[in-house]
Design a protein around this motif. Structure first.
Motif, PDB file in Angstrom:
ATOM      1  N   LEU A 308       0.826  -1.389   0.004  1.00 18.93           N
ATOM      2  CA  LEU A 308      -0.048  -0.232  -0.054  1.00 18.93           C
ATOM      3  C   LEU A 308       0.719   1.205  -0.248  1.00 18.93           C
ATOM      4  O   LEU A 308       1.862   1.410   0.738  1.00 18.93           O
ATOM      5  N   SER A 309       0.521   2.223  -0.988  1.00 18.77           N
ATOM      6  CA  SER A 309       1.257   3.642  -0.796  1.00 18.77           C
ATOM      7  C   SER A 309      -0.321   4.294  -0.239  1.00 18.77           C
ATOM      8  O   SER A 309      -1.126   3.852   0.145  1.00 18.77           O
ATOM      9  N   GLU A 310       0.088   5.600  -0.080  1.00 19.44           N
ATOM     10  CA  GLU A 310      -0.952   6.689   0.843  1.00 19.44           C
ATOM     11  C   GLU A 310      -2.294   6.306  -0.246  1.00 19.44           C
ATOM     12  O   GLU A 310      -3.501   6.151   0.722  1.00 19.44           O
ATOM     13  N   GLU A 311      -2.239   6.438  -1.285  1.00 18.07           N
ATOM     14  CA  GLU A 311      -3.473   6.618  -2.271  1.00 18.07           C
ATOM     15  C   GLU A 311      -3.892   5.554  -3.082  1.00 18.07           C
ATOM     16  O   GLU A 311      -4.923   5.172  -3.669  1.00 18.07           O
ATOM     17  N   VAL A 312      -2.702   4.615  -3.271  1.00 15.33           N
ATOM     18  CA  VAL A 312      -2.835   3.307  -4.060  1.00 15.33           C
ATOM     19  C   VAL A 312      -2.443   2.076  -3.448  1.00 15.33           C
ATOM     20  O   VAL A 312      -1.883   2.115  -2.334  1.00 15.33           O
ATOM     21  N   GLY A 313      -3.139   0.857  -4.175  1.00 13.43           N
ATOM     22  CA  GLY A 313      -2.574  -0.590  -3.523  1.00 13.43           C
ATOM     23  C   GLY A 313      -2.052  -1.358  -4.555  1.00 13.43           C
ATOM     24  O   GLY A 313      -2.730  -1.224  -5.660  1.00 13.43           O
ATOM     25  N   LYS A 314      -0.860  -2.030  -4.197  1.00 15.71           N
ATOM     26  CA  LYS A 314      -0.559  -3.191  -5.154  1.00 15.71           C
ATOM     27  C   LYS A 314      -1.134  -4.358  -4.995  1.00 15.71           C
ATOM     28  O   LYS A 314      -0.821  -4.980  -3.740  1.00 15.71           O
ATOM     29  N   ILE A 315      -1.640  -4.798  -5.993  1.00 16.57           N
ATOM     30  CA  ILE A 315      -2.253  -6.421  -5.939  1.00 16.57           C
ATOM     31  C   ILE A 315      -1.659  -7.297  -6.884  1.00 16.57           C
ATOM     32  O   ILE A 315      -1.090  -7.074  -8.003  1.00 16.57           O
ATOM     33  N   ARG A 316      -1.188  -8.730  -6.300  1.00 11.40           N
ATOM     34  CA  ARG A 316      -0.591  -9.580  -6.878  1.00 11.40           C
ATOM     35  C   ARG A 316      -1.600 -10.790  -7.416  1.00 11.40           C
ATOM     36  O   ARG A 316      -2.161 -11.072  -6.079  1.00 11.40           O
ATOM     37  N   ALA A 317      -1.583 -11.043  -8.421  1.00 15.53           N
ATOM     38  CA  ALA A 317      -2.322 -12.056  -8.756  1.00 15.53           C
ATOM     39  C   ALA A 317      -1.464 -13.613  -8.665  1.00 15.53           C
ATOM     40  O   ALA A 317      -0.691 -13.624  -9.436  1.00 15.53           O
ATOM     41  N   THR A 318      -1.947 -14.446  -8.024  1.00 18.17           N
ATOM     42  CA  THR A 318      -1.183 -15.745  -7.607  1.00 18.17           C
ATOM     43  C   THR A 318      -1.353 -16.707  -8.812  1.00 18.17           C
ATOM     44  O   THR A 318      -0.504 -17.799  -8.940  1.00 18.17           O
ATOM     45  N   LYS A 319      -2.197 -16.459  -9.481  1.00 18.46           N
ATOM     46  CA  LYS A 319      -2.722 -17.328 -10.722  1.00 18.46           C
ATOM     47  C   LYS A 319      -3.662 -16.629 -11.780  1.00 18.46           C
ATOM     48  O   LYS A 319      -3.769 -15.422 -11.308  1.00 18.46           O
ATOM     49  N   GLN A 320      -3.981 -17.164 -12.768  1.00 18.79           N
ATOM     50  CA  GLN A 320      -4.557 -16.713 -13.889  1.00 18.79           C
ATOM     51  C   GLN A 320      -5.963 -15.839 -13.224  1.00 18.79           C
ATOM     52  O   GLN A 320      -6.600 -16.360 -12.450  1.00 18.79           O
ATOM     53  N   THR A 321      -6.234 -14.634 -13.507  1.00 18.81           N
ATOM     54  CA  THR A 321      -7.457 -13.867 -13.177  1.00 18.81           C
ATOM     55  C   THR A 321      -8.127 -13.202 -14.347  1.00 18.81           C
ATOM     56  O   THR A 321      -7.549 -13.029 -15.302  1.00 18.81           O
ATOM     57  N   SER A 322      -9.307 -12.867 -14.241  1.00 19.37           N
ATOM     58  CA  SER A 322     -10.356 -12.289 -15.087  1.00 19.37           C
ATOM     59  C   SER A 322     -10.157 -10.496 -14.945  1.00 19.37           C
ATOM     60  O   SER A 322     -10.680  -9.926 -15.599  1.00 19.37           O
ATOM     61  N   LEU A 323      -9.374 -10.288 -13.495  1.00 17.71           N
ATOM     62  CA  LEU A 323      -9.508  -9.091 -13.252  1.00 17.71           C
ATOM     63  C   LEU A 323      -8.865  -8.000 -14.358  1.00 17.71           C
ATOM     64  O   LEU A 323      -7.995  -8.610 -15.135  1.00 17.71           O
ATOM     65  N   LYS A 324      -9.354  -6.921 -14.574  1.00 22.14           N
ATOM     66  CA  LYS A 324      -8.739  -6.107 -15.664  1.00 22.14           C
ATOM     67  C   LYS A 324      -8.737  -4.580 -15.309  1.00 22.14           C
ATOM     68  O   LYS A 324      -9.861  -4.209 -14.199  1.00 22.14           O
ATOM     69  N   VAL A 325      -8.174  -3.344 -15.937  1.00 29.00           N
ATOM     70  CA  VAL A 325      -8.397  -2.209 -15.571  1.00 29.00           C
ATOM     71  C   VAL A 325      -9.860  -1.706 -15.854  1.00 29.00           C
ATOM     72  O   VAL A 325     -10.540  -1.985 -16.842  1.00 29.00           O
ATOM     73  N   GLY A 326     -10.326  -0.894 -14.724  1.00 30.36           N
ATOM     74  CA  GLY A 326     -11.756  -0.558 -14.781  1.00 30.36           C
ATOM     75  C   GLY A 326     -12.506  -1.284 -13.932  1.00 30.36           C
ATOM     76  O   GLY A 326     -13.772  -0.746 -13.689  1.00 30.36           O
ATOM     77  N   ASP A 327     -12.177  -2.388 -13.708  1.00 31.70           N
ATOM     78  CA  ASP A 327     -13.038  -3.297 -12.552  1.00 31.70           C
ATOM     79  C   ASP A 327     -13.046  -2.577 -11.325  1.00 31.70           C
ATOM     80  O   ASP A 327     -11.986  -2.046 -10.900  1.00 31.70           O
ATOM     81  N   LYS A 328     -14.242  -2.986 -10.685  1.00 35.58           N
ATOM     82  CA  LYS A 328     -14.258  -2.537  -9.244  1.00 35.58           C
ATOM     83  C   LYS A 328     -14.340  -3.469  -8.464  1.00 35.58           C
ATOM     84  O   LYS A 328     -14.901  -4.630  -8.908  1.00 35.58           O
ATOM     85  N   ILE A 329     -13.796  -3.611  -7.351  1.00 38.84           N
ATOM     86  CA  ILE A 329     -13.553  -4.783  -6.400  1.00 38.84           C
ATOM     87  C   ILE A 329     -13.841  -4.209  -4.964  1.00 38.84           C
ATOM     88  O   ILE A 329     -13.747  -3.026  -4.784  1.00 38.84           O
ATOM     89  N   GLU A 330     -14.438  -5.015  -4.032  1.00 38.32           N
ATOM     90  CA  GLU A 330     -14.561  -4.952  -2.767  1.00 38.32           C
ATOM     91  C   GLU A 330     -13.189  -5.488  -2.092  1.00 38.32           C
ATOM     92  O   GLU A 330     -13.160  -6.859  -2.200  1.00 38.32           O
ATOM     93  N   VAL A 331     -12.849  -4.972  -0.917  1.00 41.71           N
ATOM     94  CA  VAL A 331     -11.685  -5.298   0.033  1.00 41.71           C
ATOM     95  C   VAL A 331     -12.186  -5.226   1.309  1.00 41.71           C
ATOM     96  O   VAL A 331     -12.340  -4.295   1.898  1.00 41.71           O
ATOM     97  N   ILE A 332     -12.283  -6.422   2.077  1.00 44.21           N
ATOM     98  CA  ILE A 332     -12.420  -6.562   3.448  1.00 44.21           C
ATOM     99  C   ILE A 332     -11.225  -6.212   4.200  1.00 44.21           C
ATOM    100  O   ILE A 332     -10.000  -6.741   3.916  1.00 44.21           O
ATOM    101  N   PRO A 333     -11.087  -5.125   4.977  1.00 42.92           N
ATOM    102  CA  PRO A 333      -9.892  -4.656   5.672  1.00 42.92           C
ATOM    103  C   PRO A 333      -9.326  -5.403   6.666  1.00 42.92           C
ATOM    104  O   PRO A 333     -10.273  -6.173   7.164  1.00 42.92           O
ATOM    105  N   ASN A 334      -8.136  -5.620   6.877  1.00 40.24           N
ATOM    106  CA  ASN A 334      -7.478  -6.323   7.859  1.00 40.24           C
ATOM    107  C   ASN A 334      -8.077  -6.039   9.395  1.00 40.24           C
ATOM    108  O   ASN A 334      -8.667  -6.995  10.077  1.00 40.24           O
TER     109      ASN A 334
END
Length: 378
Positions: A308-334
């Motif tokens: 995490l930077s202040e305004e953006v987060g870095k996500i790594r795909a551990t295997k093939q994913t359908s995710l693409k630029v423009g998609d919205k995701i929901e993230v459960i905070p720690n």
């Protein structure tokens, strides 16, 4: 009606059905076991949510800050417990003003802060009830159970303070990672309170309140006959840390951050428009690390929020994913408590449709002084 995926990002979301069920389940657990429920407000810092908890049987509220206490009292709440000792004249004066309008239960683990409060209370001809904080293993606040009588005797000399009982917080439960160890911590929590109460009673003190609180140990502690009051906080939302502890499945987590994928710099790396100013940097409480990333991405088990930077987060795909630029995701905070503190409001939704906006209106700033000449004071 607006769908949550039509909201701009980042946005803080709360699933109302899940939150209400979490509140209802814990309220029922306390009712069945004849326990007073006094939730910790720091989790949500919202008057609307506090009212919902009150409607489900909460008899009082535990606060982590004087701002929270003041906001609750302003909205008519009459039973407030201060989780920590309060020291320094300016802070104690705020407590005294609250005590003129509501029943304030202070907490002490030493004589110094109590003496400061005593001196101001005498001037105001006021009396405040208090609890002695017991250390059950976290080693932050509190006295050891076998020292409770010594402190109670010292505090009993202070005429403006009235002893009511003992309290503890088993926060070290967040340093473990399985249910059997959670049960062990709950046993330590209970034994510390039982020892303190027994010694105090034998010494002639009336112990009306035996209070404790943590979401992970609640299912174990709530059955104990010595405990009178439970004070969990995180249970209304739950979060990735509670999932890691095995307390609840992911499906019980009510709070998420909605984010948009804004870049895909390499095949398995994605960037979202939510960072540490949404999630915080928690991987566990009290320096413990319980999770591998900075949140759980719903519906995408192959994704890890690895930085995490202040305004953006870095996500790594551990295997093939359908995710693409423009998609919205929901993230459960720690850590839901820390995440909520990052926002001024939550979008409450049911089945993906926004129903209301919940203000985080007990977050801070309730005691801003008006009329101070800042330049003159420099």
């Amino acid at each position: 009606m607006i769908r949550i995926n039509q909201l701009t990002t980042p946005s803080f979301l709360v699933d109302l059905d899940k939150m209400e069920q979490n509140i209802s389940d814990t309220a029922e657990l306390c009712k069945v076991n004849s326990k007073m429920l006094c939730p910790m407000v720091k989790t949500h810092k919202s008057i609307e949510v506090a009212n919902l908890q009150k409607d489900h049987g909460a008899t009082g509220f535990l606060v982590g800050t004087l701002d929270e206490a003041e906001k609750l009292v302003q909205h008519g709440f009459k039973e407030i417990i201060l989780a920590y000792p309060v020291a320094a004249i300016e802070n104690i004066e705020r407590v005294i003003e609250l005590a003129k309008k509501a029943h304030i239960l202070a907490s002490f683990d030493g004589i110094e802060a109590a003496l400061q409060m005593q001196n101001l209370l005498v001037k105001e001809t006021l009396n405040i009830d208090y609890l002695i904080i017991i250390d059950c293993g976290l080693h932050r606040f509190g006295v050891k159970p076998d020292k409770a009588v010594d402190l109670a005797r010292e505090l009993s000399k202070l005429s403006a303070l009235t002893f009511k009982g003992v309290s503890t917080h088993p926060g070290h439960v967040y340093g473990i990672n399985n249910l059997s160890d959670i049960e062990r911590v709950a046993k330590e929590e209970i034994e510390a309170l039982e020892m303190a109460k027994d010694l105090l009673v034998k010494a002639g003190f009336a112990v009306e309140i035996v209070a404790t609180g943590s979401t992970p140990t609640l299912p174990f502690a709530v059955h104990n006959k010595t405990i009178t009051t439970v004070r969990p906080g995180n249970y209304i939302f739950y979060d990735a840390i509670q999932v890691a502890l095995g307390i609840v499945p992911i499906e019980r987590c009510a709070l998420t951050v909605l984010a948009t994928i804004i870049a895909n710099p390499s095949e398995n790396i994605f960037i979202m428009d939510a960072g540490s100013k949404c999630f915080g940097l928690d991987k566990g409480a009290h320096s413990a690390s319980l999770v591998s990333g900075y949140g759980i991405v719903k519906k995408y088990p192959e994704l890890i929020v690895e930085g995490l930077s202040e305004e953006v987060g870095k996500i790594r795909a551990t295997k093939q994913t359908s995710l693409k630029v423009g998609d919205k995701i929901e993230v459960i905070p720690n850590h839901a408590c820390a995440a909520v503190n990052m926002s001024s409001f939550l979008f409450g939704h049911r089945q993906g449709f926004v129903e209301k906006v919940i203000d985080i209106d007990a977050r801070g700033g309730t005691n801003r002084k008006i009329g101070i000449n800042v330049e003159a004071s420099l």
